[in-house]
Structures are given as C-alpha cells and as structure tokens.
Design an enzyme around this catalytic site. Structure first.
Site, PDB file in Angstrom:
ATOM      1  N   HIS A  95       0.839  -1.235  -0.084  1.00 49.16           N
ATOM      2  CA  HIS A  95       0.034  -0.148  -0.065  1.00 49.16           C
ATOM      3  C   HIS A  95       0.833   1.213   0.033  1.00 49.16           C
ATOM      4  O   HIS A  95       1.077   1.948   1.095  1.00 49.16           O
ATOM      5  CB  HIS A  95      -0.849  -0.165   1.276  1.00 49.16           C
ATOM      6  CG  HIS A  95      -0.157  -0.395   2.630  1.00 49.16           C
ATOM      7  ND1 HIS A  95       0.501   0.627   3.447  1.00 49.16           N
ATOM      8  CD2 HIS A  95       0.042  -1.609   3.073  1.00 49.16           C
ATOM      9  CE1 HIS A  95       1.092  -0.159   4.269  1.00 49.16           C
ATOM     10  NE2 HIS A  95       0.678  -1.225   4.327  1.00 49.16           N
TER      11      HIS A  95
ATOM     12  N   CYS B  59      -8.643 -25.679  30.561  1.00 51.39           N
ATOM     13  CA  CYS B  59      -7.130 -24.954  30.866  1.00 51.39           C
ATOM     14  C   CYS B  59      -6.962 -24.203  29.864  1.00 51.39           C
ATOM     15  O   CYS B  59      -7.025 -24.080  28.567  1.00 51.39           O
ATOM     16  CB  CYS B  59      -6.209 -26.186  30.745  1.00 51.39           C
ATOM     17  SG  CYS B  59      -4.515 -25.951  30.906  1.00 51.39           S
TER      18      CYS B  59
END
Length: 331
Positions: free
Chosen positions: A129, A188
């Site tokens: 860009h 967990c």
C-alpha cells in the site's frame, strides 16, 4: 504383543526408536505419525512417554513420500516462524517465506516464488500500500461464520451472537499468527501452538512462563475470562494486607507437621518396606532396632529440614507479595 493394538507380532515388526526404549508395531507407529503430521504436529512424542521422536525415525516410519515431504515442510515452517525476520506471502495458496533482514526502513517486499511475485508490506504483512499507512489485520475469511451470513434480517442479533461465540473459539498465536481453536468452556487456558511451539495464555494471548497464572495478571488457569480490574485490585490488596497472617499460619502448621511427620513416615516405611524375605530373616529385636534407629535419625534430620523449608519459603513468599504484587498494584 503390541501395547497399542494388543495384537501379537513377530519381533521384527517392532522398530527400535532412537529417543527411547519403548516398542510398538510398525503399523501402529505409522498410523500414529500419519495422524500427527496431518494435524501439523512436528514435535511428535513417543506414544508411551514424552520423549520426542527423532526426524530420522519419522522418515523411516512414514511410508508415503507425500507425508514425508509435508513433515519436512512443517519442520522448516517451525524454524522460520521463530525467526523475527521471516515474512509470509499473503497471496492465496502461496505461503512462500521471504527472509527480510533490515527491511524496516524499506518495507516493500516481493515474493520470490516462481509465478507469484506479489508485493506486500514488511510491517503489516498485507498487500503493498504505497499511498497509505498500515491497516490493522482483518480476520481471515475462512474464520467467518457461514451461519451468521445466511440468517434473515430478523435473526441478525442471533447471528451476531453466534459469530461472536465462534470468534471466541478461534484465536491467533502471538508468535507465528497461526489460528488456534479451543472450545471456550472454561477449561485449561495454558495453550501450546502446534506450529511454532509457543506457550501462551488463551485469555491474554501473551507468551507465558509456568508462573504466569500465579502472577497478579488476572488470568486464571481455568475460566472463560480474566478477572475484572476491580476484582484483581481487591485480590491484590487482600494479599498485601493478609499475607503476614496467612504466612504465619502456614509456617505454624508446617513446622510441627514436618518435624513430627518425617519420623513417623520413616518408621512406617522401614517397618513395612523391603522385600518379604528380608523381613522374615530379621528377628523381632532386629526389626525393632532398625525402626528405632530410623526414627531417631529422622528426629535429628527433621528440624534441619524444617528450618531450611521455613527459612527459604517464608522470605520467598514475602518477596513475592511485597515485591511483585505491590509493583503490580502500583501500576
């Protein structure tokens, strides 16, 4: 008999492994490795112990050339994702690695794969860009929830809720940006990336050590979300104010338990332990003398163990509470 399939096999069907002495039949090991490689796991452990299988054994056990090539590719990717100068081409179906050292000032990169040649940015890893700043990375289209796109307008709220639930189940590895899926059911939160081996917290998405869930970070080993700021501050204040009383209570319980428990444990172990033939060969007086000597020796050693445990444990706990916790509270 193979311990995995429980079928009798000839001795030559059990290949030797360089990592450990466990044995399984060739067919079971090959199927085990096929599943592991198809799941992008290259740090494959022995089916019977945590020892990692050597690459030479994996090559020898995998019969399909395509699986061997995939295993080599995953090994290379695991090495490259740990390199901070590696960038992956964002073109669809490319995933070519570009080694980009010293490209921060000139961030325009070009994919070197034949037939690709895509240009992308070193910083945001998105297509090049030249006329604008780096845009934040968007969620991959493959992670979008199809159900959320097919709902009717009146079901849009339900679709947004469903999409949010799906987004919470998929997160990005903080090291290699690989997508990790976990059911957000409060299980967990200590995650291990199968691609780069990064150990990170599912709640805060930060690389962690084994003491992360003991630190005042608000992240818990189990749970769907970290603690709120108010709850974290109250917990830290409670630790700072209540630490002397709790540490004194723990030390007061630990001193008699260690001092008295070690002699009792040693006496019971000497009385009940050892081969049966040896116990039968000792007379009653000899057994009594053996138990008495072990108890007296334990009575001499247990105060030393108690002093070392309390003398080391109490300063460590005080340092943690009035060092780490106080600093975290001040922040």
């Amino acid at each position: 008999e193979c311990p995995l399939c429980l079928l009798p096999q000839p001795p030559e069907a059990f290949p030797a492994l360089a990592s450990c002495a466990h044995r399984s039949c060739q067919a079971c090991l090959e199927q085990y490795l096929r599943i592991a490689v198809s799941e992008s796991r290259v740090q494959v452990a022995c089916p019977h112990c945590p020892a990692a299988l050597q690459p030479a054994d994996v090559h020898r056990l995998l019969a399909e050339p395509a699986l061997r090539d995939k295993y080599e590719e995953f090994l290379l990717r695991r090495l490259l994702v740990a390199d901070p100068g590696t960038r992956w081409c964002p073109a669809p179906d490319c995933s070519y690695a570009v080694i980009a050292y010293g490209c921060a000032e000139c961030p325009r990169l070009t994919c070197g794969r034949e037939g690709c040649g895509m240009e992308f940015c070193y910083h945001c890893r998105q297509p090049w860009h030249p006329d604008g700043p780096c845009a934040p990375a968007l969620l991959a289209p493959s992670l979008a929830n199809p159900a959320a796109q097919l709902v009717h307008p009146e079901d849009s709220a339900h679709g947004e809720t469903l999409a949010q639930a799906e987004a919470e189940d998929v997160k990005v590895c903080p090291r290699c940006s690989a997508f990790i899926m976990k059911i957000n059911d409060g299980s967990c939160n200590r995650m291990n990336c199968p691609v780069c081996g990064c150990l990170f917290c599912w709640l805060c998405l930060q690389e962690i050590s084994d003491v992360h869930f003991l630190s005042p970070s608000g992240c818990t080993f189990w749970g769907k979300r970290p603690w709120s700021r108010t709850r974290k501050i109250l917990w830290q204040l409670g630790m700072v104010l209540g630490a002397p009383m709790v540490i004194s209570l723990v030390a007061g319980i630990a001193v008699p338990v260690i001092t008295i428990g070690i002699p009792i444990y040693m006496g019971r172990k000497v009385l009940a332990g050892g081969p049966g033939s040896r116990r039968s060969s000792l007379s009653g007086c000899q057994q009594c003398l053996s138990v008495t000597s072990s108890v007296l020796l334990s009575l001499f050693v247990s105060p030393i163990i108690t002093a070392v445990t309390v003398g080391v444990g109490v300063p460590l706990m005080l340092t943690y509470v009035y060092g780490v916790v106080v600093l975290s509270l001040c922040r």
